[in-house]
Design a protein around this motif. Sequence first.
Motif, mmCIF file in Angstrom:
data_model
loop_
_atom_site.group_PDB
_atom_site.id
_atom_site.type_symbol
_atom_site.label_atom_id
_atom_site.label_comp_id
_atom_site.label_asym_id
_atom_site.label_seq_id
_atom_site.Cartn_x
_atom_site.Cartn_y
_atom_site.Cartn_z
ATOM 1 N N ARG A 155 -12.727 -6.238 11.962
ATOM 2 C CA ARG A 155 -13.193 -6.553 10.597
ATOM 3 C C ARG A 155 -12.004 -6.766 9.671
ATOM 4 O O ARG A 155 -11.982 -7.714 8.884
ATOM 5 N N ASP A 156 -10.980 -5.879 9.773
ATOM 6 C CA ASP A 156 -9.802 -6.006 8.912
ATOM 7 C C ASP A 156 -9.059 -7.317 9.158
ATOM 8 O O ASP A 156 -8.473 -7.889 8.236
ATOM 9 N N LEU A 157 -9.086 -7.780 10.401
ATOM 10 C CA LEU A 157 -8.431 -9.055 10.754
ATOM 11 C C LEU A 157 -9.338 -10.257 10.488
ATOM 12 O O LEU A 157 -8.982 -11.388 10.779
ATOM 13 N N LYS A 158 -10.507 -9.957 9.960
ATOM 14 C CA LYS A 158 -11.511 -10.991 9.611
ATOM 15 C C LYS A 158 -11.974 -11.767 10.854
ATOM 16 O O LYS A 158 -12.242 -12.967 10.799
ATOM 17 N N LEU A 159 -12.075 -11.050 11.986
ATOM 18 C CA LEU A 159 -12.568 -11.655 13.224
ATOM 19 C C LEU A 159 -14.064 -11.461 13.370
ATOM 20 O O LEU A 159 -14.709 -12.135 14.154
ATOM 21 N N ASP A 160 -14.616 -10.504 12.628
ATOM 22 C CA ASP A 160 -16.044 -10.223 12.663
ATOM 23 C C ASP A 160 -16.573 -10.164 11.237
ATOM 24 O O ASP A 160 -15.860 -9.696 10.336
ATOM 25 N N PRO A 161 -17.809 -10.580 11.046
ATOM 26 C CA PRO A 161 -18.394 -10.403 9.705
ATOM 27 C C PRO A 161 -18.610 -8.912 9.444
ATOM 28 O O PRO A 161 -18.538 -8.087 10.339
ATOM 29 N N LYS A 162 -18.892 -8.585 8.210
ATOM 30 C CA LYS A 162 -19.107 -7.187 7.799
ATOM 31 C C LYS A 162 -19.983 -6.507 8.782
ATOM 32 O O LYS A 162 -19.967 -5.483 9.205
ATOM 33 N N ASP A 206 -12.638 -4.514 26.300
ATOM 34 C CA ASP A 206 -13.892 -5.237 26.122
ATOM 35 C C ASP A 206 -13.801 -6.303 25.029
ATOM 36 O O ASP A 206 -14.583 -7.250 25.027
ATOM 37 N N SER A 207 -12.855 -6.175 24.128
ATOM 38 C CA SER A 207 -12.658 -7.160 23.053
ATOM 39 C C SER A 207 -11.521 -8.121 23.345
ATOM 40 O O SER A 207 -11.256 -9.019 22.549
ATOM 41 N N LEU A 208 -10.849 -7.947 24.481
ATOM 42 C CA LEU A 208 -9.621 -8.698 24.735
ATOM 43 C C LEU A 208 -9.829 -10.209 24.729
ATOM 44 O O LEU A 208 -9.044 -10.934 24.114
ATOM 45 N N ALA A 209 -10.862 -10.699 25.367
ATOM 46 C CA ALA A 209 -11.073 -12.158 25.430
ATOM 47 C C ALA A 209 -11.215 -12.753 24.027
ATOM 48 O O ALA A 209 -10.600 -13.782 23.719
ATOM 49 N N SER A 210 -11.984 -12.095 23.175
ATOM 50 C CA SER A 210 -12.164 -12.644 21.826
ATOM 51 C C SER A 210 -10.903 -12.463 20.980
ATOM 52 O O SER A 210 -10.586 -13.326 20.154
ATOM 53 N N LEU A 211 -10.166 -11.362 21.197
ATOM 54 C CA LEU A 211 -8.893 -11.196 20.489
ATOM 55 C C LEU A 211 -7.906 -12.284 20.914
ATOM 56 O O LEU A 211 -7.245 -12.892 20.074
ATOM 57 N N VAL A 245 -5.608 6.598 12.935
ATOM 58 C CA VAL A 245 -6.868 5.915 13.211
ATOM 59 C C VAL A 245 -7.693 6.752 14.184
ATOM 60 O O VAL A 245 -7.175 7.595 14.911
ATOM 61 N N ARG A 246 -8.971 6.511 14.198
ATOM 62 C CA ARG A 246 -9.878 7.187 15.128
ATOM 63 C C ARG A 246 -9.970 6.358 16.399
ATOM 64 O O ARG A 246 -9.949 5.137 16.353
ATOM 65 N N ALA A 247 -10.116 7.029 17.514
ATOM 66 C CA ALA A 247 -10.230 6.320 18.791
ATOM 67 C C ALA A 247 -11.537 5.536 18.847
ATOM 68 O O ALA A 247 -11.565 4.365 19.216
ATOM 69 N N THR A 248 -12.606 6.172 18.458
ATOM 70 C CA THR A 248 -13.922 5.539 18.516
ATOM 71 C C THR A 248 -14.138 4.698 17.266
ATOM 72 O O THR A 248 -13.975 5.179 16.149
ATOM 73 N N GLY A 249 -14.485 3.447 17.461
ATOM 74 C CA GLY A 249 -14.761 2.545 16.351
ATOM 75 C C GLY A 249 -13.537 1.851 15.774
ATOM 76 O O GLY A 249 -13.671 0.985 14.914
ATOM 77 N N HIS A 250 -12.353 2.205 16.262
ATOM 78 C CA HIS A 250 -11.138 1.623 15.688
ATOM 79 C C HIS A 250 -11.043 0.120 15.947
ATOM 80 O O HIS A 250 -10.690 -0.643 15.048
ATOM 81 N N VAL A 251 -11.354 -0.314 17.148
ATOM 82 C CA VAL A 251 -11.225 -1.741 17.462
ATOM 83 C C VAL A 251 -12.192 -2.555 16.603
ATOM 84 O O VAL A 251 -11.819 -3.603 16.070
ATOM 85 N N ALA A 252 -13.408 -2.060 16.407
ATOM 86 C CA ALA A 252 -14.375 -2.766 15.554
ATOM 87 C C ALA A 252 -13.852 -2.858 14.121
ATOM 88 O O ALA A 252 -13.945 -3.921 13.487
ATOM 89 N N LYS A 253 -13.274 -1.761 13.617
ATOM 90 C CA LYS A 253 -12.713 -1.781 12.261
ATOM 91 C C LYS A 253 -11.534 -2.748 12.181
ATOM 92 O O LYS A 253 -11.416 -3.524 11.233
ATOM 93 N N LEU A 254 -10.669 -2.714 13.177
ATOM 94 C CA LEU A 254 -9.521 -3.618 13.199
ATOM 95 C C LEU A 254 -9.995 -5.072 13.214
ATOM 96 O O LEU A 254 -9.454 -5.908 12.480
#
Length: 158
Positions: free
Chosen positions: A151-158, A56-61, A140-149
């Motif tokens: 944020r860590d990659l600075k692709l999303d605001p806090k 679901d995040s692939l296009a934006s990644l 890492v946890r399966a749930t919420g990991h992509v959202a955290k990643l």
Amino acid sequence: MAERLTPGDTAPAFTLKDQDGNDVALDSFRGSSTIVYFYPAASTPACAKQACDFRDSLASLQAAGYRVLGISPDPVPALAKFVAEESLTFPLLSDEDHKVADAYAAWGEKKNYGRTYQGLIRSTVVVDPEGKVAVAQYNVRATGHVAKLRRDLKLDPK
């Protein structure tokens, strides 16, 4: 078990079969940042949740310059089934002998319900365009990991 990777390390090279039986080499992704994530088993609820989050995040990644590769110890037919079940749009790679997981320190001692055993440690390594580790995350946890990643990659605001 190999030493855990840290930013600046050279990412271990690999060539593995994808869900279609084709060889996929990490070197073929040179020039792009590549998210390599290790998951324990195809078609399990937690792994499906994580894979679908990546899907679901692939296009934006991809728009931000990242490619995604999923690696598990599953055989190719299990990966093909998982891709079809979840409509996944990125390669899943088979590491049945867990040599790549070993090289990435994603295989090791786990504990579950008081039992200790060897298995895949859910992990994510981001490889930069030059083949160096940019980010290494373990347990890492399966749930919420992509959202955290993200944020860590600075692709999303806090």
